[in-house]
Scaffold this motif. Structure first.
Motif, PDB file in Angstrom:
ATOM      1  N   SER A  28      13.082  49.547  56.704  1.00 41.60           N
ATOM      2  CA  SER A  28      14.231  50.431  56.512  1.00 41.60           C
ATOM      3  C   SER A  28      15.439  49.595  56.085  1.00 41.60           C
ATOM      4  CB  SER A  28      14.544  51.193  57.796  1.00 41.60           C
ATOM      5  OG  SER A  28      14.914  50.306  58.838  1.00 41.60           O
ATOM      6  N   THR A  29      16.207  50.116  55.159  1.00 38.80           N
ATOM      7  CA  THR A  29      17.363  49.384  54.645  1.00 38.80           C
ATOM      8  C   THR A  29      18.668  49.822  55.298  1.00 38.80           C
ATOM      9  OG1 THR A  29      17.619  50.993  52.851  1.00 38.80           O
ATOM     10  CG2 THR A  29      16.225  49.072  52.427  1.00 38.80           C
ATOM     11  N   ALA A  30      18.617  50.803  56.175  1.00 39.43           N
ATOM     12  CA  ALA A  30      19.818  51.294  56.864  1.00 39.43           C
ATOM     13  C   ALA A  30      19.374  52.032  58.120  1.00 39.43           C
ATOM     14  CB  ALA A  30      20.626  52.211  55.950  1.00 39.43           C
ATOM     15  N   ASN A  31      20.316  52.338  58.984  1.00 40.87           N
ATOM     16  CA  ASN A  31      20.013  53.224  60.102  1.00 40.87           C
ATOM     17  C   ASN A  31      19.751  54.620  59.526  1.00 40.87           C
ATOM     18  OD1 ASN A  31      20.517  51.118  61.878  1.00 40.87           O
ATOM     19  ND2 ASN A  31      22.645  51.711  62.208  1.00 40.87           N
ATOM     20  N   VAL A  32      18.524  55.029  59.574  1.00 42.70           N
ATOM     21  CA  VAL A  32      18.145  56.265  58.879  1.00 42.70           C
ATOM     22  C   VAL A  32      17.391  57.185  59.827  1.00 42.70           C
ATOM     23  CG1 VAL A  32      15.986  55.213  58.033  1.00 42.70           C
ATOM     24  CG2 VAL A  32      16.967  57.183  56.845  1.00 42.70           C
ATOM     25  N   ASN A  33      17.612  58.490  59.660  1.00 42.32           N
ATOM     26  CA  ASN A  33      16.906  59.481  60.465  1.00 42.32           C
ATOM     27  C   ASN A  33      15.476  59.633  59.966  1.00 42.32           C
ATOM     28  OD1 ASN A  33      18.913  60.392  62.316  1.00 42.32           O
ATOM     29  ND2 ASN A  33      19.911  61.518  60.675  1.00 42.32           N
ATOM     30  N   MET A  34      14.551  59.611  60.902  1.00 42.37           N
ATOM     31  CA  MET A  34      13.176  60.008  60.608  1.00 42.37           C
ATOM     32  C   MET A  34      13.077  61.489  60.938  1.00 42.37           C
ATOM     33  SD  MET A  34       9.566  58.294  61.888  1.00 42.37           S
ATOM     34  CE  MET A  34       9.749  58.750  63.618  1.00 42.37           C
ATOM     35  N   ARG A  35      12.652  62.292  59.970  1.00 40.09           N
ATOM     36  CA  ARG A  35      12.739  63.748  60.104  1.00 40.09           C
ATOM     37  C   ARG A  35      11.362  64.392  60.187  1.00 40.09           C
ATOM     38  NH1 ARG A  35      17.760  65.759  59.605  1.00 40.09           N
ATOM     39  NH2 ARG A  35      19.378  64.305  58.907  1.00 40.09           N
ATOM     40  N   ALA A  36      11.394  65.664  60.594  1.00 38.67           N
ATOM     41  CA  ALA A  36      10.147  66.404  60.780  1.00 38.67           C
ATOM     42  C   ALA A  36       9.571  66.928  59.478  1.00 38.67           C
ATOM     43  CB  ALA A  36      10.375  67.569  61.745  1.00 38.67           C
ATOM     44  N   GLY A  37      10.210  66.646  58.371  1.00 34.80           N
ATOM     45  CA  GLY A  37       9.719  67.081  57.072  1.00 34.80           C
ATOM     46  C   GLY A  37      10.468  66.363  55.971  1.00 34.80           C
ATOM     47  N   PRO A  38      10.017  66.493  54.727  1.00 37.44           N
ATOM     48  CA  PRO A  38      10.607  65.756  53.605  1.00 37.44           C
ATOM     49  C   PRO A  38      11.874  66.392  53.052  1.00 37.44           C
ATOM     50  CG  PRO A  38       8.734  67.045  52.857  1.00 37.44           C
ATOM     51  CD  PRO A  38       8.793  67.231  54.336  1.00 37.44           C
ATOM     52  N   SER A  39      12.891  66.476  53.887  1.00 38.18           N
ATOM     53  CA  SER A  39      14.199  66.992  53.474  1.00 38.18           C
ATOM     54  C   SER A  39      15.196  66.660  54.570  1.00 38.18           C
ATOM     55  CB  SER A  39      14.147  68.506  53.243  1.00 38.18           C
ATOM     56  OG  SER A  39      15.449  69.041  53.080  1.00 38.18           O
ATOM     57  N   THR A  40      16.438  66.471  54.178  1.00 37.38           N
ATOM     58  CA  THR A  40      17.482  66.215  55.174  1.00 37.38           C
ATOM     59  C   THR A  40      17.783  67.455  56.009  1.00 37.38           C
ATOM     60  OG1 THR A  40      19.182  66.708  53.518  1.00 37.38           O
ATOM     61  CG2 THR A  40      18.566  64.409  53.799  1.00 37.38           C
ATOM     62  N   ARG A  41      17.207  68.588  55.632  1.00 40.06           N
ATOM     63  CA  ARG A  41      17.446  69.823  56.381  1.00 40.06           C
ATOM     64  C   ARG A  41      16.443  70.014  57.512  1.00 40.06           C
ATOM     65  NH1 ARG A  41      19.466  74.713  52.725  1.00 40.06           N
ATOM     66  NH2 ARG A  41      20.805  74.918  54.535  1.00 40.06           N
ATOM     67  N   TYR A  42      15.388  69.220  57.516  1.00 35.79           N
ATOM     68  CA  TYR A  42      14.455  69.287  58.642  1.00 35.79           C
ATOM     69  C   TYR A  42      15.046  68.574  59.856  1.00 35.79           C
ATOM     70  CZ  TYR A  42      10.581  71.123  55.853  1.00 35.79           C
ATOM     71  OH  TYR A  42       9.774  71.928  55.083  1.00 35.79           O
ATOM     72  N   PRO A  43      14.628  68.951  61.063  1.00 34.28           N
ATOM     73  CA  PRO A  43      15.164  68.313  62.271  1.00 34.28           C
ATOM     74  C   PRO A  43      14.874  66.812  62.301  1.00 34.28           C
ATOM     75  CG  PRO A  43      13.954  70.319  62.834  1.00 34.28           C
ATOM     76  CD  PRO A  43      13.676  70.046  61.392  1.00 34.28           C
ATOM     77  N   ALA A  44      15.831  66.050  62.825  1.00 38.41           N
ATOM     78  CA  ALA A  44      15.636  64.610  63.015  1.00 38.41           C
ATOM     79  C   ALA A  44      14.839  64.389  64.293  1.00 38.41           C
ATOM     80  CB  ALA A  44      16.978  63.899  63.096  1.00 38.41           C
ATOM     81  N   VAL A  45      13.865  63.484  64.228  1.00 40.11           N
ATOM     82  CA  VAL A  45      13.024  63.208  65.395  1.00 40.11           C
ATOM     83  C   VAL A  45      13.271  61.817  65.965  1.00 40.11           C
ATOM     84  CG1 VAL A  45      11.241  64.815  64.664  1.00 40.11           C
ATOM     85  CG2 VAL A  45      11.113  62.441  63.919  1.00 40.11           C
ATOM     86  N   ALA A  46      13.888  60.938  65.187  1.00 39.61           N
ATOM     87  CA  ALA A  46      14.187  59.583  65.663  1.00 39.61           C
ATOM     88  C   ALA A  46      15.141  58.936  64.666  1.00 39.61           C
ATOM     89  CB  ALA A  46      12.922  58.743  65.804  1.00 39.61           C
TER      90      ALA A  46
END
Length: 222
Positions: A28-46
């Motif tokens: 990872s190149t930054a502090n990034v949200n891992m999400r429940a789907g392939p979009s920033t609109r899906y819930p963040a899981v970590a």
């Protein structure tokens, strides 16, 4: 017999080769949200801290999102935040590097993916809405919010109307009470006037003729 063992070993290697190619190491190149789907609109899981190592399990062909594994958890990260080592240099994960890096192109299904990894998550209860896509989910949620706001406005309007009717009834009752009090006061005044007249009549000084007349007095005949 020896040739048989060699063939079995070779077949085993061929069977393991696709499995080995199912993942590639990335960072990872930054502090990034891992999400429940392939979009920033899906819930963040970590949240994956910058510089952390992730296993890239596959990426979508139409959008630059990848299914990654991080500390035993699974989720989706945009390829613009993930780099991989390619020809002794780090490159951002993109479709042109999928095949050289051994990253398979995959598809995403909310039902299958969430059933496998997110059964214990709160958002799993709304899986049916999410399965239609994040745009539908948020549009549906916005519609529900508008319906709730409209219901609240209707309730407020009904309350105001009830308050206004109650105030009107209170004013009418106060007006009637005032009129009744005024009628009683006027009645009391009128009775007081009559009683005053009666008292004044009783207090009228008697005609001195009632006391001074004597039989044979000429004034008694007046």
């Amino acid at each position: 017999m020896k040739n048989l063992f060699v063939k079995i070993a070779a077949a085993g290697v061929l069977m393991l080769a696709p499995a080995i190619a199912q993942a590639a190491e990335g960072y990872s190149t930054a502090n990034v949200n891992m999400r429940a789907g392939p979009s920033t609109r899906y819930p963040a899981v970590a949240v994956i801290p910058a510089g952390s190592s992730v296993e890239i399990r596959g990426c979508l062909s139409d959008v630059n999102w990848c299914d990654v594994e991080f500390y035993g958890g699974r989720g989706w990260v945009s390829g613009q935040y993930v780099q991989a080592l390619y020809q002794q240099r780090r490159v951002y994960v993109g479709p042109q590097y999928y095949r050289p890096l051994g990253i398979p192109m995959i598809r995403f299904s909310v039902d299958n993916y969430w059933d496998r990894y997110y059964r214990n998550r709160d958002f799993y209860r709304e899986r049916d809405r999410w399965s239609r896509g994040p745009d539908y989910y948020y549009r549906d949620r916005d519609n529900r919010d508008r319906d709730r706001d409209r219901d609240n406005r209707d309730r407020d309007r009904n309350w105001r109307e009830r308050d206004r009717d109650r105030d009107g009834r209170d004013r009418d009752r106060d007006w009637r009470d005032d009129n009744q009090r005024g009628d009683r006061q006027r009645g009391d005044l009128q009775r007081g006037d009559r009683q005053g007249d009666d008292r004044r009549g009783d207090d009228r000084r008697p005609d001195r003729r009632d006391f001074d007349c004597r039989p044979g007095d000429p004034s008694c005949d007046e």
